[in-house]
Design an enzyme around this catalytic site. Structure first.
Site, PDB file in Angstrom:
ATOM      1  N   GLY A  46       0.835  -1.191   0.000  1.00  0.00           N
ATOM      2  CA  GLY A  46       0.000   0.000   0.000  1.00  0.00           C
ATOM      3  C   GLY A  46       0.871   1.243   0.000  1.00  0.00           C
ATOM      4  O   GLY A  46       2.003   1.221   0.498  1.00  0.00           O
ATOM      5  N   GLN A  51       3.240   9.946   0.758  1.00  0.00           N
ATOM      6  CA  GLN A  51       4.529   9.255   0.947  1.00  0.00           C
ATOM      7  C   GLN A  51       5.510   9.549  -0.179  1.00  0.00           C
ATOM      8  O   GLN A  51       6.704   9.327  -0.033  1.00  0.00           O
ATOM      9  CB  GLN A  51       4.313   7.737   1.079  1.00  0.00           C
ATOM     10  CG  GLN A  51       3.582   7.353   2.362  1.00  0.00           C
ATOM     11  CD  GLN A  51       3.397   5.854   2.454  1.00  0.00           C
ATOM     12  OE1 GLN A  51       2.416   5.314   1.960  1.00  0.00           O
ATOM     13  NE2 GLN A  51       4.359   5.174   3.074  1.00  0.00           N
ATOM     14  N   CYS A  93       5.871  -0.144   7.346  1.00  0.00           N
ATOM     15  CA  CYS A  93       5.479   0.981   6.491  1.00  0.00           C
ATOM     16  C   CYS A  93       6.681   1.389   5.647  1.00  0.00           C
ATOM     17  O   CYS A  93       7.802   1.438   6.159  1.00  0.00           O
ATOM     18  CB  CYS A  93       5.039   2.143   7.373  1.00  0.00           C
ATOM     19  SG  CYS A  93       4.598   3.623   6.456  1.00  0.00           S
ATOM     20  N   LEU A  94       6.444   1.681   4.372  1.00  0.00           N
ATOM     21  CA  LEU A  94       7.550   2.078   3.496  1.00  0.00           C
ATOM     22  C   LEU A  94       8.207   3.381   3.972  1.00  0.00           C
ATOM     23  O   LEU A  94       9.355   3.642   3.657  1.00  0.00           O
ATOM     24  CB  LEU A  94       7.059   2.228   2.046  1.00  0.00           C
ATOM     25  CG  LEU A  94       6.598   0.923   1.380  1.00  0.00           C
ATOM     26  CD1 LEU A  94       6.012   1.201   0.000  1.00  0.00           C
ATOM     27  CD2 LEU A  94       7.748  -0.076   1.272  1.00  0.00           C
ATOM     28  N   HIS A 135      -4.550   1.686   7.624  1.00  0.00           N
ATOM     29  CA  HIS A 135      -3.168   2.170   7.727  1.00  0.00           C
ATOM     30  C   HIS A 135      -2.929   3.280   6.698  1.00  0.00           C
ATOM     31  O   HIS A 135      -2.376   4.338   7.026  1.00  0.00           O
ATOM     32  CB  HIS A 135      -2.201   0.991   7.492  1.00  0.00           C
ATOM     33  CG  HIS A 135      -0.748   1.370   7.412  1.00  0.00           C
ATOM     34  ND1 HIS A 135       0.204   0.896   8.283  1.00  0.00           N
ATOM     35  CD2 HIS A 135      -0.080   2.171   6.540  1.00  0.00           C
ATOM     36  CE1 HIS A 135       1.384   1.393   7.959  1.00  0.00           C
ATOM     37  NE2 HIS A 135       1.247   2.168   6.899  1.00  0.00           N
ATOM     38  N   GLU A 136      -3.375   3.042   5.470  1.00  0.00           N
ATOM     39  CA  GLU A 136      -3.163   4.033   4.402  1.00  0.00           C
ATOM     40  C   GLU A 136      -3.970   5.302   4.649  1.00  0.00           C
ATOM     41  O   GLU A 136      -3.485   6.412   4.410  1.00  0.00           O
ATOM     42  CB  GLU A 136      -3.536   3.449   3.033  1.00  0.00           C
ATOM     43  CG  GLU A 136      -2.706   2.258   2.589  1.00  0.00           C
ATOM     44  CD  GLU A 136      -1.215   2.477   2.711  1.00  0.00           C
ATOM     45  OE1 GLU A 136      -0.738   3.617   2.521  1.00  0.00           O
ATOM     46  OE2 GLU A 136      -0.504   1.510   3.040  1.00  0.00           O
ATOM     47  N   HIS A 139      -2.292   7.764   6.783  1.00  0.00           N
ATOM     48  CA  HIS A 139      -1.292   8.606   6.105  1.00  0.00           C
ATOM     49  C   HIS A 139      -1.926   9.914   5.623  1.00  0.00           C
ATOM     50  O   HIS A 139      -1.283  10.961   5.628  1.00  0.00           O
ATOM     51  CB  HIS A 139      -0.702   7.876   4.894  1.00  0.00           C
ATOM     52  CG  HIS A 139       0.400   6.911   5.248  1.00  0.00           C
ATOM     53  ND1 HIS A 139       1.574   7.300   5.845  1.00  0.00           N
ATOM     54  CD2 HIS A 139       0.506   5.573   5.056  1.00  0.00           C
ATOM     55  CE1 HIS A 139       2.351   6.243   6.023  1.00  0.00           C
ATOM     56  NE2 HIS A 139       1.731   5.172   5.553  1.00  0.00           N
TER      57      HIS A 139
END
Ligand code: NI
Length: 173
Positions: A46, A51, A93-94, A135-136, A139
């Site tokens: 995701g 990001q 997470c990225l 989660h996304e 962000h």
């Protein structure tokens, strides 16, 4: 196809609140294509636009485990009907590279959004899909999964991240 740079914590941009998209046009579709390529190349499931430094309410995801790609696109997503029962996943997470922690989130939820073509959709999410979309969505509000941890755990992770960032490249010539 353009692979974009993924911002990592600590970074002020990651803490911004993203803005709604007026309409899904060519520019937004190009952004979604880039986000998807960036996510795949980083082996993520995701990615939110913020990001890669774009404060728009856009998310891409692909939680398919088989080789066949099943990309999902969410524009202006809104979450409703969060289950009172929680489930736990170990999340990463990225934007928080190499760090993982168990996070509790509502086990199911309903998501209203616009798809890649700007069509209105409703999705009933459960399991990994429900956790991933939540989660996304965080962000988009400038929230990272580490914000749910105790102060001590969070500061340990932040310390590790700054060490990673300051690490000098080792070369053998
Ligand atoms: Ni993330």
């Amino acid at each position: 196809m353009t692979i974009r740079n993924i911002l990592t914590e600590p970074n002020k941009t990651l803490r911004q609140i993203s803005r709604n998209v007026d309409k899904v046009g060519k520019e937004e579709q190009k952004l979604m294509n880039d986000m998807l390529d960036t996510m795949y190349s980083a082996n993520g499931i995701g990615l939110a636009a913020i990001q890669i430094g774009v404060p728009k309410r856009i998310i891409v995801m692909d939680i398919s485990k088989d080789k066949e790609k099943k990309p999902m696109f969410f524009v202006n997503p809104e979450i409703d009907n969060r289950n009172k029962i929680f489930s736990v996943y170990e999340e990463g997470c990225l934007s928080v590279p190499n760090q993982f922690a168990e996070i509790e989130r509502p086990s199911t939820c309903e998501v209203k959004y616009l798809d890649y073509n700007g069509n209105k959709k409703i999705l009933n999410a459960e399991g990994l899909l429900a956790t991933c979309i939540q989660h996304e969505m965080d962000h988009l509000e400038g929230i990272l999964f580490i914000d749910y941890l105790s102060k001590l755990k969070k500061s340990m992770i932040l310390k590790k991240l700054s060490k990673q960032k300051n690490k000098i490249d080792r070369i053998v010539v």
